[in-house]
Design a protein around this motif. Structure first.
Motif, PDB file in Angstrom:
ATOM      1  N   CYS A 241       0.824  -1.207   0.000  1.00  0.00           N
ATOM      2  CA  CYS A 241       0.000   0.000   0.000  1.00  0.00           C
ATOM      3  C   CYS A 241       0.862   1.263   0.000  1.00  0.00           C
ATOM      4  CB  CYS A 241      -0.926   0.001   1.204  1.00  0.00           C
ATOM      5  SG  CYS A 241      -2.171  -1.296   1.174  1.00  0.00           S
ATOM      6  N   LEU A 242       1.950   1.255   0.749  1.00  0.00           N
ATOM      7  CA  LEU A 242       2.843   2.415   0.766  1.00  0.00           C
ATOM      8  C   LEU A 242       3.437   2.678  -0.614  1.00  0.00           C
ATOM      9  CD1 LEU A 242       4.780   1.768   4.115  1.00  0.00           C
ATOM     10  CD2 LEU A 242       3.006   3.478   3.704  1.00  0.00           C
ATOM     11  N   ILE A 243       3.845   1.613  -1.285  1.00  0.00           N
ATOM     12  CA  ILE A 243       4.432   1.762  -2.624  1.00  0.00           C
ATOM     13  C   ILE A 243       3.375   2.223  -3.619  1.00  0.00           C
ATOM     14  CG2 ILE A 243       5.595   0.541  -4.497  1.00  0.00           C
ATOM     15  CD1 ILE A 243       6.791  -1.305  -2.368  1.00  0.00           C
ATOM     16  N   LEU A 244       2.187   1.617  -3.552  1.00  0.00           N
ATOM     17  CA  LEU A 244       1.113   1.995  -4.475  1.00  0.00           C
ATOM     18  C   LEU A 244       0.695   3.439  -4.261  1.00  0.00           C
ATOM     19  CD1 LEU A 244      -0.993   1.191  -6.605  1.00  0.00           C
ATOM     20  CD2 LEU A 244      -2.476   0.432  -4.735  1.00  0.00           C
ATOM     21  N   PHE A 245       0.629   3.875  -3.014  1.00  0.00           N
ATOM     22  CA  PHE A 245       0.238   5.262  -2.724  1.00  0.00           C
ATOM     23  C   PHE A 245       1.206   6.247  -3.360  1.00  0.00           C
ATOM     24  CE2 PHE A 245       0.511   9.011   0.066  1.00  0.00           C
ATOM     25  CZ  PHE A 245      -0.791   9.484  -0.047  1.00  0.00           C
ATOM     26  N   TYR A 246       2.505   5.977  -3.240  1.00  0.00           N
ATOM     27  CA  TYR A 246       3.484   6.900  -3.823  1.00  0.00           C
ATOM     28  C   TYR A 246       3.422   6.888  -5.347  1.00  0.00           C
ATOM     29  CZ  TYR A 246       7.931   8.634  -5.520  1.00  0.00           C
ATOM     30  OH  TYR A 246       8.895   9.318  -6.231  1.00  0.00           O
ATOM     31  N   LEU A 247       3.355   5.699  -5.936  1.00  0.00           N
ATOM     32  CA  LEU A 247       3.366   5.612  -7.395  1.00  0.00           C
ATOM     33  C   LEU A 247       2.071   6.107  -8.025  1.00  0.00           C
ATOM     34  CD1 LEU A 247       5.087   2.146  -7.976  1.00  0.00           C
ATOM     35  CD2 LEU A 247       6.100   4.419  -8.163  1.00  0.00           C
ATOM     36  N   SER A 248       0.973   6.093  -7.256  1.00  0.00           N
ATOM     37  CA  SER A 248      -0.318   6.467  -7.834  1.00  0.00           C
ATOM     38  C   SER A 248      -0.331   7.896  -8.351  1.00  0.00           C
ATOM     39  CB  SER A 248      -1.429   6.273  -6.788  1.00  0.00           C
ATOM     40  OG  SER A 248      -1.223   7.131  -5.679  1.00  0.00           O
ATOM     41  N   CYS A 249       0.377   8.801  -7.667  1.00  0.00           N
ATOM     42  CA  CYS A 249       0.369  10.201  -8.076  1.00  0.00           C
ATOM     43  C   CYS A 249       1.782  10.732  -8.322  1.00  0.00           C
ATOM     44  CB  CYS A 249      -0.341  11.075  -7.040  1.00  0.00           C
ATOM     45  SG  CYS A 249      -2.124  10.813  -6.969  1.00  0.00           S
ATOM     46  N   ASN A 250       2.728   9.837  -8.550  1.00  0.00           N
ATOM     47  CA  ASN A 250       4.051  10.285  -8.963  1.00  0.00           C
ATOM     48  C   ASN A 250       3.963  10.951 -10.330  1.00  0.00           C
ATOM     49  OD1 ASN A 250       6.596   9.384 -10.760  1.00  0.00           O
ATOM     50  ND2 ASN A 250       7.286   9.823  -8.672  1.00  0.00           N
ATOM     51  N   TYR A 251       4.658  12.072 -10.514  1.00  0.00           N
ATOM     52  CA  TYR A 251       4.507  12.865 -11.738  1.00  0.00           C
ATOM     53  C   TYR A 251       4.876  12.058 -12.972  1.00  0.00           C
ATOM     54  CZ  TYR A 251       5.207  16.545 -15.182  1.00  0.00           C
ATOM     55  OH  TYR A 251       5.148  17.302 -16.324  1.00  0.00           O
ATOM     56  N   LEU A 252       5.986  11.323 -12.921  1.00  0.00           N
ATOM     57  CA  LEU A 252       6.420  10.562 -14.092  1.00  0.00           C
ATOM     58  C   LEU A 252       5.400   9.487 -14.450  1.00  0.00           C
ATOM     59  CD1 LEU A 252       9.972   9.327 -14.874  1.00  0.00           C
ATOM     60  CD2 LEU A 252       8.103   7.692 -14.944  1.00  0.00           C
ATOM     61  N   VAL A 253       4.902   8.764 -13.436  1.00  0.00           N
ATOM     62  CA  VAL A 253       3.931   7.695 -13.683  1.00  0.00           C
ATOM     63  C   VAL A 253       2.649   8.268 -14.276  1.00  0.00           C
ATOM     64  CG1 VAL A 253       2.540   5.898 -12.597  1.00  0.00           C
ATOM     65  CG2 VAL A 253       4.903   6.239 -11.875  1.00  0.00           C
ATOM     66  N   VAL A 254       2.157   9.355 -13.686  1.00  0.00           N
ATOM     67  CA  VAL A 254       0.901   9.942 -14.154  1.00  0.00           C
ATOM     68  C   VAL A 254       1.047  10.492 -15.568  1.00  0.00           C
ATOM     69  CG1 VAL A 254      -0.770  11.797 -13.746  1.00  0.00           C
ATOM     70  CG2 VAL A 254       0.106  10.459 -11.828  1.00  0.00           C
TER      71      VAL A 254
ATOM     72  N   PHE B 192       3.303  16.252  -4.756  1.00  0.00           N
ATOM     73  CA  PHE B 192       3.111  14.900  -4.244  1.00  0.00           C
ATOM     74  C   PHE B 192       4.395  14.080  -4.387  1.00  0.00           C
ATOM     75  CE2 PHE B 192       1.832  10.502  -4.346  1.00  0.00           C
ATOM     76  CZ  PHE B 192       0.785  10.417  -3.437  1.00  0.00           C
ATOM     77  N   THR B 193       5.081  14.238  -5.508  1.00  0.00           N
ATOM     78  CA  THR B 193       6.281  13.455  -5.802  1.00  0.00           C
ATOM     79  C   THR B 193       7.375  13.692  -4.773  1.00  0.00           C
ATOM     80  OG1 THR B 193       5.764  13.488  -8.157  1.00  0.00           O
ATOM     81  CG2 THR B 193       8.038  13.008  -7.549  1.00  0.00           C
TER      82      THR B 193
ATOM     83  N   ALA C 143      14.907   8.644  -4.195  1.00  0.00           N
ATOM     84  CA  ALA C 143      15.717   8.421  -5.390  1.00  0.00           C
ATOM     85  C   ALA C 143      14.868   8.458  -6.656  1.00  0.00           C
ATOM     86  CB  ALA C 143      16.433   7.072  -5.271  1.00  0.00           C
ATOM     87  N   PHE C 144      13.679   7.855  -6.600  1.00  0.00           N
ATOM     88  CA  PHE C 144      12.806   7.858  -7.784  1.00  0.00           C
ATOM     89  C   PHE C 144      12.268   9.255  -8.057  1.00  0.00           C
ATOM     90  CE2 PHE C 144       8.907   6.845 -10.191  1.00  0.00           C
ATOM     91  CZ  PHE C 144       9.472   6.059 -11.194  1.00  0.00           C
ATOM     92  N   SER C 145      12.065  10.051  -7.032  1.00  0.00           N
ATOM     93  CA  SER C 145      11.611  11.433  -7.230  1.00  0.00           C
ATOM     94  C   SER C 145      12.680  12.247  -7.951  1.00  0.00           C
ATOM     95  CB  SER C 145      11.268  12.074  -5.880  1.00  0.00           C
ATOM     96  OG  SER C 145      10.199  11.398  -5.262  1.00  0.00           O
ATOM     97  N   ILE C 146      13.931  12.047  -7.550  1.00  0.00           N
ATOM     98  CA  ILE C 146      15.025  12.741  -8.239  1.00  0.00           C
ATOM     99  C   ILE C 146      15.105  12.285  -9.689  1.00  0.00           C
ATOM    100  CG2 ILE C 146      17.524  13.069  -8.276  1.00  0.00           C
ATOM    101  CD1 ILE C 146      17.468  12.773  -5.228  1.00  0.00           C
ATOM    102  N   TYR C 147      14.953  10.985  -9.916  1.00  0.00           N
ATOM    103  CA  TYR C 147      14.959  10.466 -11.290  1.00  0.00           C
ATOM    104  C   TYR C 147      13.795  11.038 -12.093  1.00  0.00           C
ATOM    105  CZ  TYR C 147      14.359   7.203 -15.141  1.00  0.00           C
ATOM    106  OH  TYR C 147      14.187   6.655 -16.382  1.00  0.00           O
ATOM    107  N   THR C 148      12.647  11.231 -11.436  1.00  0.00           N
ATOM    108  CA  THR C 148      11.476  11.771 -12.129  1.00  0.00           C
ATOM    109  C   THR C 148      11.754  13.150 -12.698  1.00  0.00           C
ATOM    110  OG1 THR C 148       9.949  10.506 -10.748  1.00  0.00           O
ATOM    111  CG2 THR C 148       9.075  12.480 -11.811  1.00  0.00           C
TER     112      THR C 148
ATOM    113  N   ILE D  23      25.254  13.604 -16.811  1.00  0.00           N
ATOM    114  CA  ILE D  23      25.009  12.501 -15.896  1.00  0.00           C
ATOM    115  C   ILE D  23      26.170  12.272 -14.946  1.00  0.00           C
ATOM    116  CG2 ILE D  23      25.819  10.821 -17.602  1.00  0.00           C
ATOM    117  CD1 ILE D  23      23.086  10.294 -14.913  1.00  0.00           C
ATOM    118  N   GLU D  24      27.424  12.409 -15.441  1.00  0.00           N
ATOM    119  CA  GLU D  24      28.577  12.159 -14.570  1.00  0.00           C
ATOM    120  C   GLU D  24      28.703  13.229 -13.495  1.00  0.00           C
ATOM    121  OE1 GLU D  24      29.876  14.201 -18.362  1.00  0.00           O
ATOM    122  OE2 GLU D  24      28.693  12.449 -17.795  1.00  0.00           O
ATOM    123  N   VAL D  25      28.367  14.480 -13.849  1.00  0.00           N
ATOM    124  CA  VAL D  25      28.407  15.561 -12.855  1.00  0.00           C
ATOM    125  C   VAL D  25      27.305  15.381 -11.831  1.00  0.00           C
ATOM    126  CG1 VAL D  25      28.281  18.062 -12.527  1.00  0.00           C
ATOM    127  CG2 VAL D  25      29.444  17.122 -14.538  1.00  0.00           C
ATOM    128  N   ALA D  26      26.124  15.008 -12.302  1.00  0.00           N
ATOM    129  CA  ALA D  26      25.001  14.809 -11.383  1.00  0.00           C
ATOM    130  C   ALA D  26      25.288  13.671 -10.405  1.00  0.00           C
ATOM    131  CB  ALA D  26      23.735  14.511 -12.182  1.00  0.00           C
TER     132      ALA D  26
END
Length: 388
Positions: free
Chosen positions: A221-234, A261-262, A290-295, A305-308
Motif C-alpha cells: 500500500c505504501l508503494i502503491l500510494f506513492y506511485l499512484s500520483c508520482n509525476y512521471l507515472v501519471v 506529491f512526488t 531516489a525515484f523522485s530525483i529520477y522523475t 550525468i557524470e556531474v550529477a
C-alpha cells in the motif's frame, strides 16, 4: 482453513524468537540450538539460495507432470487446448496440498506448485474469456487469496494485492476517458483505505501466523500510494491511456499537485519512519526519494550525468557524515550506538532463566554455593534449632 498444524506454526514462532534473542545477546547459541532441536518443525529452507534451488527442482517436476498429461491429451486437439490449463492448475493445487500435508512450508518445492497453480488459473481464465482483463484479475485475486489463507504463502499475498489493484485499474477503464483521468486519485484513495485496513488488522491480530502476510500487504500500500500520483507515472500513463501528448510549454492537468506529491510523500515517509522506528518505511522513503530525483531528471536534465552522479554522491556522503556525528552520542531513541543489552550479563542470565522456565530446559550456568551456612530450622525459622 490453514492446512498446517498450528502447533508447528507456534514452534516456528518460538524458534524465530529464539534466534532474535540470540542475536540480541539474551541467550547463547547452544541454548538456541537446543530450543530448535527440542521443538518439532516444518521441512523448511531459510537459506534463500537453497530455497531457490528447490523451487527450480519443483518447477521441473511440475512441468514434467504437465508434459506427461499433455502427451496423453494431444489426441483431443482443440478441446484439450481449451481445458489443459485448468488441468494444470488442478495439478498445482493437488501438489501444494500433498506437500503441505507432508509438512513442507517455505521450502521451495511448495512454492513451485503454488505459483504454478496461480499462473495456470490466469492462463485458463484468459483462454476461456479471450483475454478479458477484469475477469482474469478477479479470479486470480480469489485464487491467490485462498492460497494464502490455506498455505500462508507470502508470494500469494503479493499476487493478491497486484490482482486487486489490476481489478481496480481495469474497472476504471470501463468508465472511458473519465475513469482513466481520475484513476490516479482513485488509486491513491484505494491505497490509503487498504493501508489503514491492514494496519488496523495487524494491531488487532491475535494469531501471529498472518503477521508477515499483512505486513507485505501494508508495504504494498505504501508503494502503491506513492506511485499512484508520482509525476512521471501519471504523465506517462496519461500519454499511453488518453493519448495526451504534452507539447513544449505545456503540462498535464494538476501538474503542480503531482509535482508536490512526488517530493512531499517521500519526506513524510522518512519523518514517520524515524518517529515510528519503522525500518521498512525508511527503506521505502529512500527509494521514493531516489525515484523522485529520477522523475525530475527524466524531464529536466540540468547537468551531465557524470556531474550529477558526482554531486549526488557528495551530498549523500555529507548527509551520512553529519547524521553519524549527530546520532553517535544519543543514548535513547534513534542512535548510532550498538544496543547496550548485547553486553549486559545481568539481562543475559535473566533471559536465559526465562527461556529455561518456558521451554523446560536446564540452565547452563552453575549456581555457586552460598558461603553462609544455615541451621536446621527446627522451630522458629531458618537457622534456628530451638535455642539462641
Amino acid at each position: 482453513m490453514i492446512v498446517y498444524d498450528k502447533n508447528l506454526l507456534d514452534n516456528l514462532s518460538f524458534v524465530e524468537e529464539a534466534k532474535s534473542l540470540q542475536s540480541a545477546g539474551f541467550i547463547s547459541k547452544e541454548q538456541k540450538d537446543l530450543i530448535k532441536k527440542e521443538l518439532p518443525a516444518f521441512k523448511r529452507q531459510s537459506n534463500i539460495l537453497v530455497r531457490l534451488g528447490f523451487f527450480l527442482l519443483g518447477a521441473f517436476l511440475y512441468i514434467s507432470i504437465c508434459g506427461v498429461i499433455s502427451l496423453v491429451g494431444l489426441s483431443g486437439e482443440r478441446i484439450f487446448f481449451e481445458i489443459c490449463c485448468y488441468i494444470f492448475a488442478v495439478v498445482g493445487f493437488a501438489g501444494a496440498e500433498f506437500l503441505a500435508n507432508q509438512n513442507y512450508y517455505e521450502h521451495g518445492l511448495d512454492d513451485a506448485f503454488i505459483l504454478g497453480a496461480l499462473l495456470n488459473v490466469g492462463f485458463a481464465i484468459g483462454i476461456t474469456t479471450e483475454g478479458h482483463e477484469i475477469v482474469i484479475a478477479f479470479f486470480v485475486a480469489i485464487a491467490s487469496f485462498m492460497m494464502y489463507k490455506r498455505y500462508l504463502h507470502l508470494m500469494s499475498m503479493l499476487i493478491f494485492c497486484i490482482s486487486v489493484s489490476a481489478l481496480l485499474f481495469y474497472g476504471m477503464f470501463e468508465f472511458g476517458a473519465i475513469g482513466k483521468a481520475i484513476l490516479p486519485f482513485v488509486a491513491m484513495l484505494f491505497a490509503i483505505g487498504f493501508y489503514f485496513f491492514t494496519k488496523k488488522t495487524i494491531n488487532k491480530l491475535t494469531e501471529s501466523y498472518h503477521y508477515k502476510g499483512l505486513l507485505w500487504a501494508n508495504t504494498f500500500c505504501l508503494i502503491l500510494f506513492y506511485l499512484s500520483c508520482n509525476y512521471l507515472v501519471v504523465r506517462e500513463l496519461s500519454a499511453e491511456l488518453l493519448g495526451n501528448e504534452v507539447l513544449p510549454g505545456q503540462d498535464i492537468p494538476f501538474s503542480y499537485f503531482f509535482y508536490a506529491f512526488t517530493f512531499i510523500v517521500p519526506a513524510i515517509y522518512f519523518v514517520q519512519a524515524i518517529r515510528a522506528k519503522d525500518r521498512i518505511m525508511l527503506w521505502i522513503s529512500f527509494l521514493a526519494i531516489a525515484f523522485s530525483i529520477y522523475t525530475i531528471r527524466f524531464y529536466y536534465s540540468v547537468l551531465p550525468i557524470e556531474v550529477a552522479l558526482t554531486l549526488g554522491g557528495m551530498v549523500l556522503f555529507t548527509i551520512a557524515y553529519f547524521s553519524i556525528r549527530k546520532l553517535k552520542n544519543n543514548e535513547v531513541g534513534v542512535t548510532f550506538k550498538p544496543d547496550r543489552i548485547n553486553n549486559s550479563n545481568a539481562l543475559l542470565n535473566a533471559e536465559a532463566l526465562i527461556v529455561a522456565s518456558t521451554f523446560g530446559l536446564k540452565p547452563e550456568a552453575k549456581i555457586t554455593e552460598s558461603p553462609m551456612e544455615f541451621g536446621g530450622g527446627g522451630f522458629s525459622g531458618g537457622g534456628s534449632d530451638g535455642s539462641f
